[in-house]
Motif scaffolding. Structure first.
Motif, short mmCIF file in Angstrom:
data_model
loop_
_atom_site.label_atom_id
_atom_site.label_comp_id
_atom_site.label_asym_id
_atom_site.label_seq_id
_atom_site.Cartn_x
_atom_site.Cartn_y
_atom_site.Cartn_z
N LEU A 1 -7.68 7.21 0.88
CA LEU A 1 -8.64 6.39 1.58
C LEU A 1 -8.36 5.57 2.74
O LEU A 1 -9.31 5.14 3.44
CB LEU A 1 -9.68 5.49 0.40
CG LEU A 1 -9.89 6.03 -0.75
CD1 LEU A 1 -10.50 5.32 -1.76
CD2 LEU A 1 -11.19 7.08 -0.22
N TYR B 1 -5.40 2.13 10.36
CA TYR B 1 -4.29 1.22 11.10
C TYR B 1 -5.13 0.08 11.59
O TYR B 1 -4.35 -1.14 11.70
CB TYR B 1 -3.24 2.04 11.49
CG TYR B 1 -2.34 2.70 10.74
CD1 TYR B 1 -2.90 3.91 10.12
CD2 TYR B 1 -0.92 2.34 10.63
CE1 TYR B 1 -2.00 4.44 9.33
CE2 TYR B 1 -0.25 2.97 9.67
CZ TYR B 1 -0.67 4.19 8.98
OH TYR B 1 0.38 4.93 8.35
N TYR C 1 1.51 5.57 -0.16
CA TYR C 1 0.85 7.05 -0.33
C TYR C 1 2.40 7.89 -0.30
O TYR C 1 2.89 7.80 0.89
CB TYR C 1 0.11 7.41 0.78
CG TYR C 1 -0.65 8.85 0.40
CD1 TYR C 1 -1.45 8.81 -0.56
CD2 TYR C 1 -0.26 9.93 1.03
CE1 TYR C 1 -1.87 10.26 -0.83
CE2 TYR C 1 -0.78 11.22 1.02
CZ TYR C 1 -1.68 11.18 -0.11
OH TYR C 1 -2.24 12.59 -0.32
N ARG D 1 6.54 6.43 20.08
CA ARG D 1 6.06 5.42 19.11
C ARG D 1 6.21 4.09 19.83
O ARG D 1 5.34 3.34 19.59
CB ARG D 1 7.02 5.51 17.94
CG ARG D 1 6.84 6.51 16.82
CD ARG D 1 5.60 6.56 16.19
NE ARG D 1 5.44 5.13 15.32
CZ ARG D 1 5.58 4.89 14.26
NH1 ARG D 1 6.08 5.78 13.37
NH2 ARG D 1 5.05 3.65 13.81
N ASP E 1 4.88 -2.86 4.32
CA ASP E 1 4.93 -1.36 4.12
C ASP E 1 5.96 -1.35 2.90
O ASP E 1 7.12 -1.80 2.66
CB ASP E 1 5.46 -0.62 5.40
CG ASP E 1 4.36 -0.54 6.53
OD1 ASP E 1 3.37 -1.33 6.10
OD2 ASP E 1 4.71 -0.35 7.37
N ALA E 2 5.87 -0.04 2.16
CA ALA E 2 6.68 0.29 1.09
C ALA E 2 7.76 1.06 1.20
O ALA E 2 7.88 2.16 0.41
CB ALA E 2 5.59 0.56 0.07
N ASP E 3 8.22 1.20 2.57
CA ASP E 3 9.30 2.26 3.08
C ASP E 3 10.61 1.62 3.53
O ASP E 3 11.25 2.42 4.23
CB ASP E 3 8.49 3.31 4.03
CG ASP E 3 8.06 2.41 5.06
OD1 ASP E 3 8.32 0.98 5.40
OD2 ASP E 3 7.59 3.00 6.22
N ASP F 1 -2.29 1.97 -4.73
CA ASP F 1 -1.95 3.58 -4.56
C ASP F 1 -3.05 4.47 -4.37
O ASP F 1 -4.03 4.32 -5.27
CB ASP F 1 -0.98 3.96 -5.54
CG ASP F 1 -0.24 5.43 -5.25
OD1 ASP F 1 0.39 5.65 -4.42
OD2 ASP F 1 -0.64 6.21 -6.46
N GLU G 1 5.38 7.18 -1.81
CA GLU G 1 6.57 6.14 -1.57
C GLU G 1 7.37 6.21 -2.93
O GLU G 1 8.08 5.12 -3.05
CB GLU G 1 6.05 4.78 -0.94
CG GLU G 1 5.10 4.78 0.23
CD GLU G 1 6.04 5.32 1.43
OE1 GLU G 1 7.18 5.49 1.23
OE2 GLU G 1 5.31 5.21 2.49
N TRP H 1 13.22 4.23 16.71
CA TRP H 1 11.83 4.89 17.01
C TRP H 1 11.98 6.06 18.45
O TRP H 1 12.95 5.67 19.57
CB TRP H 1 10.67 3.99 17.64
CG TRP H 1 9.95 3.29 16.74
CD1 TRP H 1 10.02 3.92 15.16
CD2 TRP H 1 9.07 2.70 16.71
NE1 TRP H 1 9.10 3.13 14.61
CE2 TRP H 1 8.45 2.61 15.53
CE3 TRP H 1 8.25 2.17 17.63
CZ2 TRP H 1 7.45 1.74 15.26
CZ3 TRP H 1 7.31 1.02 17.64
CH2 TRP H 1 6.74 1.00 16.14
N CYS I 1 0.91 -1.14 0.01
CA CYS I 1 -0.04 -0.03 0.06
C CYS I 1 0.88 1.32 -0.03
O CYS I 1 2.05 1.24 0.66
CB CYS I 1 -0.84 0.03 1.20
SG CYS I 1 -1.85 -1.45 1.29
N TYR J 1 8.01 10.38 4.62
CA TYR J 1 7.65 10.75 6.01
C TYR J 1 6.90 9.70 6.41
O TYR J 1 6.00 9.17 5.51
CB TYR J 1 7.03 12.01 6.08
CG TYR J 1 6.00 12.36 5.22
CD1 TYR J 1 4.54 12.11 5.65
CD2 TYR J 1 5.88 12.29 3.79
CE1 TYR J 1 3.25 12.41 4.91
CE2 TYR J 1 4.85 12.45 2.92
CZ TYR J 1 3.57 12.67 3.49
OH TYR J 1 2.24 12.74 2.74
N SER J 2 6.57 9.66 7.78
CA SER J 2 5.52 8.49 8.23
C SER J 2 4.02 9.43 7.99
O SER J 2 3.66 10.48 8.32
CB SER J 2 5.65 8.53 9.63
OG SER J 2 4.64 7.93 10.36
#
Ligand code: GTP
Ligand code: MG
Length: 237
Positions: free
Chosen positions: A69, A182, A13, A135, A94-96, A39, A15, A131, A11, A213-214
């Motif tokens: 969304l 989440y 946004y 967090r 995650d795509a990061d 995306d 990235e 972290w 997923c 960024y997160s």
């Protein structure tokens, strides 16, 4: 398991910088897998980059949604795609680069006899790097809350790095989920536990995201807490 029946879902946004390096790393570990990018019309052009890449790469898929969304609905859309296209397994990360693609190998090794294999920060050998204290506090509270209230038999309930057996996912009513954000991660485990899914956790080291960024906000934690409470009270069916 035959590796060509694996869908790896990402997923995204914003990235763009991560995804260029991430896709080849995933295919280095699971060369036959298809990768689906969900995306949300990322302003940085992540979707455009993937659409362009797809013209040269038959293993790549894109689900382009019109706007942001939420991670919950994006994750559910990816699972629905895996069901609709009859994959045997669907992996999510995650795509990061917080989720090292190499770990996919140890996750897939545990698929026989299990329905959900979770990459876990909270079993021996697992951990988190980089972290700030808040967090850790947020993750610790949500995990404790979810484990106790939803009686989840795992230590890491809030991480998205997982492999699901699609036959189990097919039994879920994905349209019935409360979560758009989440908390979909805890809600998935809760609903899967209730239908008798077998879980397994594999340690991994969560790394700081490589670029960008997160997108997580404190309000996400509070919203997740409320949804977990509603599920625990049986208000969600
Ligand atoms: N499609 C879609 N993807 C999202 C959305 N929100 C977050 N993501 C993606 O979901 C993954 C996790 O989001 P992050 O912002 O990294 O959240 P996090 O991992 O909890 O936070 P950090 O560890 O600080 O990066 C990333 O690949 C994001 O790009 C969304 O609304 N839609
Ligand atoms: Mg992240």
């Amino acid at each position: 398991m035959t590796v060509d029946s694996l869908l790896v879902a990402l997923c995204t946004y914003n990235e763009c910088e991560n995804i260029e390096a991430l896709l080849p790393e995933i295919w280095r570990v699971v060369p036959q897998a298809h990768i689906l990018v969900v995306d949300d019309n990322s302003p940085d052009g992540t979707g455009t980059l993937v659409a362009d890449w797809m013209t040269r790469e038959p293993r790549l898929r894109l689900l382009a949604r019109p706007g942001k969304l939420g991670l919950g609905t994006a994750t559910l859309a990816a699972l629905q795609y895996a069901v609709d296209h009859n994959y045997a397994w669907v992996a999510n990360l995650d795509a990061d680069f917080s989720h090292p693609p190499d770990t996919l190998e140890s996750l897939l090794r545990q698929t026989p006899g299990h329905d959900v294999v979770l990459a876990s920060r909270y079993v021996p050998g697992g951990g988190v790097a980089g972290w700030p204290w808040y967090r850790h506090a947020m993750s610790w509270s949500i995990n404790l809350f979810a484990r106790l209230l939803l009686r989840l038999p795992v230590r890491d309930c809030s991480g998205s790095f997982r492999v699901y057996r699609v036959a189990q996912v097919r039994q879920l009513d994905l349209g019935r989920f409360l979560s758009t954000g989440y908390s979909v991660l805890e809600e998935l485990l809760y609903r899967l536990r209730r239908q008798g899914a077998r879980f397994c956790e594999v340690p991994y080291q969560f790394a700081e995201r490589r670029h960008g960024y997160s997108k997580i906000r404190l309000t996400e934690g509070l919203r997740a807490g409320l949804i977990i409470l509603r599920l625990a009270l049986g208000l969600a069916g």
